[in-house]
Each structure stands twice: as C-alpha cells, then as structure tokens.
Design a protein around this motif. Structure first.
Motif, PDB file in Angstrom:
ATOM      1  N   TYR A 156       2.963  -3.065  -3.407  1.00 53.99           N
ATOM      2  CA  TYR A 156       3.727  -1.955  -2.827  1.00 53.99           C
ATOM      3  C   TYR A 156       3.662  -0.724  -3.722  1.00 53.99           C
ATOM      4  O   TYR A 156       3.544   0.400  -3.238  1.00 53.99           O
ATOM      5  CB  TYR A 156       5.178  -2.369  -2.593  1.00 53.99           C
ATOM      6  N   GLU A 157       3.723  -0.937  -5.031  1.00 60.59           N
ATOM      7  CA  GLU A 157       3.632   0.173  -5.988  1.00 60.59           C
ATOM      8  C   GLU A 157       2.333   0.951  -5.790  1.00 60.59           C
ATOM      9  O   GLU A 157       2.308   2.175  -5.838  1.00 60.59           O
ATOM     10  CB  GLU A 157       3.702  -0.375  -7.412  1.00 60.59           C
ATOM     11  N   GLY A 181       1.999   1.537  -1.083  1.00 60.09           N
ATOM     12  CA  GLY A 181       3.051   2.061  -0.222  1.00 60.09           C
ATOM     13  C   GLY A 181       3.174   1.309   1.092  1.00 60.09           C
ATOM     14  O   GLY A 181       3.863   1.759   2.014  1.00 60.09           O
ATOM     15  N   THR A 201       4.535  -1.634   3.393  1.00 58.03           N
ATOM     16  CA  THR A 201       5.634  -2.594   3.484  1.00 58.03           C
ATOM     17  C   THR A 201       5.068  -3.982   3.777  1.00 58.03           C
ATOM     18  O   THR A 201       4.316  -4.170   4.735  1.00 58.03           O
ATOM     19  CB  THR A 201       6.615  -2.190   4.587  1.00 58.03           C
ATOM     20  N   ARG A 220      -1.026   1.589   6.584  1.00 56.26           N
ATOM     21  CA  ARG A 220       0.347   2.111   6.739  1.00 56.26           C
ATOM     22  C   ARG A 220       0.567   2.684   8.128  1.00 56.26           C
ATOM     23  O   ARG A 220       1.645   2.538   8.708  1.00 56.26           O
ATOM     24  CB  ARG A 220       0.633   3.189   5.688  1.00 56.26           C
TER      25      ARG A 220
END
Length: 491
Positions: free
Chosen positions: A151-152, A155, A157, A330
C-alpha cells in the motif's frame, strides 16, 4: 420392510449430514488467520456506476523452513527456523464488474520503502526502513507488514491476503493432478556452485506436480537471464496454465479429489481475519471462477536495475511505468487493454508569458535524488544538464548545491518566466503540473527528484490507459508460452 427402509435411510441422511457438518467445522478450525495490515488504514473502494467494487487479494509465497516438510523442500539448512521471507508477491485484482482479472508480480529483489510495523503477537516494533528488499517485509510482524508495504508503494487498497508455504505448493499441485509447462530446450537448474532449484526437464511441454512444481516456481538459474525477473515470468506461465487445467480437468468433479484439494489448501494457507470461514473462501472462489481465461492478464511490476552503490543486481520500480500499472489497478482499468475508453482531459491553459528561444533561457539543475531518504545518485544534475543542452538549452548549468526532493519540480521566480519554465519542462517530458512559482529560487531551477533516478527524459506516465511493454503482460489463454533456457543450463 418399508418402515425399516425409511428408518435406515433417515439414519444415513442424519449421519451424513452430521459428518458433513463436522468436516466443515474441522476445516474452519484449521484456517490460520492474521491481521490484514500492520500499517496505515486503507481507504474503501469507490463503487462504479452500478454500485460494484473491485476485489484485491495479495498472494504471498513464504520461504519459511519451520517444519520438517518445509525444511526438506527448502534446503538451505542455515535458514532453518529463521524468520520467513516473502519470496513471491502477486497482487490479484478482480474488476468491479467481475469481467476480468489482472495480476501484478513484484520481483523478490525489489528495493523500496518498508513502513513501521508492530508484530501483533510479540508487540515488537520494527522501525520504518527507507530502503530495503521487499521480501523482508514478511519477517517484520507477518503478512500484514507485506500488505502495508504494498500500500505504501502503490496506493492500492488491498482487501485480503493469502500466504502459502513450500509444502502447500507441493500438496496443492498434487491435488490438482499436475500442471503443463514448457521450456525451449532441456534444462537443469544447477550451476557449478551447486546453486539452483534442481529442476530438470526435457525440451517442450511437461506436466509438473509435487516437488517438481515447486522447483519450477523457484527456478531462476536456468531461465532466460538467470534473474528474479525471469522467475516471475515462469510463475505467470504456471499460474495461467494451472487455471486452464483446473477448468478443464474433469477429475475435480470427484468429491474425493475436491476434498484433497480443500484439505491441501486449508493446511497450507494463512489468511487475513476478514476471511472468516471456508464459506468466505468459497465466496472468493466464486468471484474468480466466472472470469474467462482470455480476460486474465499476468504482468510484472515494471522495474530497472538499481544504480545505487552496493545494490548490484537489485531492482527498483521503473519510474513512470510502474506507477502507470499501479494507477490502472487503482482505477479498475484492465491490463489486457479491453476497457472502455475514457474521455480525454482538457489541455492545460497556455501561460500568458510566451517562452523565449531555448538558447536564451538560463536554467540551474540540482540533484534531489536523495529525496527518498537514500544517498543521492552521483552525477544526476550533470546528466540532466547535458540532456537540456542537447535540446538547445545551452545556458543550462549543474548546480553543486543539492536539494533532496521526492518529486521532480521546475520552479520559476516571477510570472514573466512561467513560459520559459514550461518550455524547460516540455523539453524533458516533465508534466506541467510540476512547474510552479517559488520565492525559494532565482530565475529558473530544475530539481531532479527521487522519482527520476535514470534516463535523459522524465519517466512520465504512459500515454492513455496502455499497459507498458516493460510489464511483459501474458494472457491467460496463451497456450504457446514457453520459457527460454539460459545458456549453460542444458543437459
């Protein structure tokens, strides 16, 4: 006789139902669960126009040698009972409308930032590391740290994770009945130092199962250039082939076969706490099974070999192109290129101040590649200055003063220089959004940030919603894919 028969049948039905319930509860009791993430809270997905949301599952292959079975398969006695590493990491994305699946692999040797993670079992806090190998994340509190690391970087989820070990790969491959794989020549993954998985196959297509399936998934010495990047491609071929095999293998209608597969999966898996039961696993399976193989795409994270000192052979996310792939996930854009075209964004307004000729524009270039917490890359300001001069900006000079920044930026001191600053950015492919007025500079200053470690042109996003060639996308219906054998590893 009728009453007796009815009584016996009733008893059999009751016993069968009870046995089924007990077996179901037995499987539920075997599911191993851990926290989904040990990092920042991830935002919920945005629903599409029909109220549907995508599904992201992080698949993690552990090299744990914490049992006799794993020690026998993993070798490397010096690592027995040590902390496990996440040697295989694949993000599986199921589109919101369940029409397609995209999978991204991250090479084991990728260098990146790992956030602070606290082991939920021991309470130990593992401080953040600005520059570490991605497979170390699993040893810093468990799979939740690997999720937080993804996630870092991306981005994206992540809804669930599934962790599997050596023994699990073997037992599941056996339960399926074998997976067809292809090599261009005879291959034996073993070099003069004894390194390699031990995989030994004839040229052409072979069915691998059990330990041989594990060898295929672990092979790097013997495939293509002998790197982790080649191994990722072999893993993609295996997974695509496994999906095709599962769908056409009639034996999996056999209850006994399904039972073995279920037991192999449960025994080898560790999942997040959001997967509450076997029923939850079945729900995930139902979300996957309707996607046709020709809408499944396996890809790797675009990467480049690191130029930083002491990191020879390691890779970094390829600037621009890696972010392009992450953005597509994303935004729920399929990697197979069959998504609906989006409306083009309006071009940015032109500045009131028109640009001078390149030769009349002075530019100071600074090295800000240390903006990711690492030592700056030597010579970047000089390299970019030379690129500007080659494009006609003969007054460009390298400034010895460093200015560490995570993102590249072009700054100008007053409104009359805005057009000139945009011309500098355009010459190198830097987006207009990275051009801004600042009282911290005099004239025009270009700071090469940590997001631009290599190349003369800025690694901007790929045009449109196209999967970069560097992702080496492989379609799930491609039955002709074959691994090239590395010279020196034939027999």
């Amino acid at each position: 006789m009728l009453r007796w028969t009815a009584a016996v049948l009733s008893l059999l039905i009751l016993v069968t139902a009870a046995a089924g319930y007990l077996y179901y509860e037995n499987l539920n009791g075997k599911i191993k669960k851990k926290e989904l993430t040990l990092g920042a809270k991830m935002p919920v997905h945005r629903a599409n126009a029909d109220g549907q949301t995508p599904l992201n599952i992080l698949l993690i292959g552990s090299d744990a040698r914490d049992s006799k079975a794993n020690q026998k398969l993993g070798g490397a006695k010096e690592t027995f009972n040590g902390k496990p590493l996440a040697d295989v990491q694949m993000l599986l994305h199921v589109s919101a409308d369940r029409s397609n699946i995209s999978v991204i692999s991250m090479p084991r040797d990728t260098m990146l930032k790992i956030p602070e993670c606290q082991d939920p079992e021991t309470g130990q806090i593992h401080p953040a590391r600005a520059w570490a190998q991605t497979n170390e994340s699993l040893s810093r509190g468990g799979p939740g740290c690997t999720v937080a690391t993804w996630y870092e970087l991306t981005g994206i989820t992540i809804d669930h994770f599934m962790l599997i070990d050596f023994a699990g790969v073997v037992s599941m491959a056996d339960a399926i009945g074998g997976v067809p794989v292809c090599v261009s020549d005879r291959v034996h993954s073993r070099n003069s130092k004894g390194q390699g998985s031990g995989l030994k196959l004839e040229a052409g297509t072979s069915f691998v199962k059990g330990e041989q399936a594990l060898q295929w998934l672990r092979t790097r010495y013997g495939f293509e250039d002998g790197t982790d990047l080649a191994r990722a491609r072999a893993q993609h071929m295996y997974m695509n082939s496994m999906v095709r095999q599962l769908r056409k293998n009639a034996k999996l209608t056999d209850p006994n076969k399904l039972r073995k597969l279920a037991e192999a999966a449960i025994d080898s898996l560790t999942v997040d706490k959001g997967i509450e039961s076997v029923a939850s696993l079945l729900d995930l399976g139902n979300a996957l099974k309707s996607v046709p193989t020709h809408r499944i795409t396996m890809a790797k994270m675009p990467s480049v070999y690191s130029k930083r000192p002491n990191y020879t052979g390691k890779v970094e996310p390829k600037p621009g192109e890696a972010e392009q792939v992450f953005r597509m996930i994303r935004e729920d854009i399929p990697l197979d290129g069959k998504g609906k075209p989006k409306k083009k964004k309006a071009a940015p307004a032109k500045p009131k101040d028109q640009a001078a000729a390149p030769a009349d524009i002075p530019v100071q270039v600074r090295n800000g590649t240390g903006g990711d917490g690492q030592l700056p890359l030597k010579g970047r300001a000089t390299e970019v200055t030379a690129a500007l001069q080659a494009r006609g900006f003969t007054q460009a000079v390298a400034d010895i003063a460093g200015n560490p920044l995570p993102k590249t930026v072009v700054q100008f001191s007053n409104a009359e220089l805005e057009g000139d600053a945009q011309a500098v950015a355009k010459a190198l492919g830097i987006p207009v959004s990275s051009v801004r007025k600042s009282t911290d500079v005099t004239g025009i200053s270009l700071t090469v940030g940590a997001d631009w470690p290599i190349g003369e042109a800025f690694p901007g996003a790929v045009d449109g919603d196209k999967t970069p060639d560097s992702a080496e996308a492989l379609n799930g219906s491609d039955t002709k894919a074959c691994m090239k054998v590395q010279p020196g590893f034939t027999w």
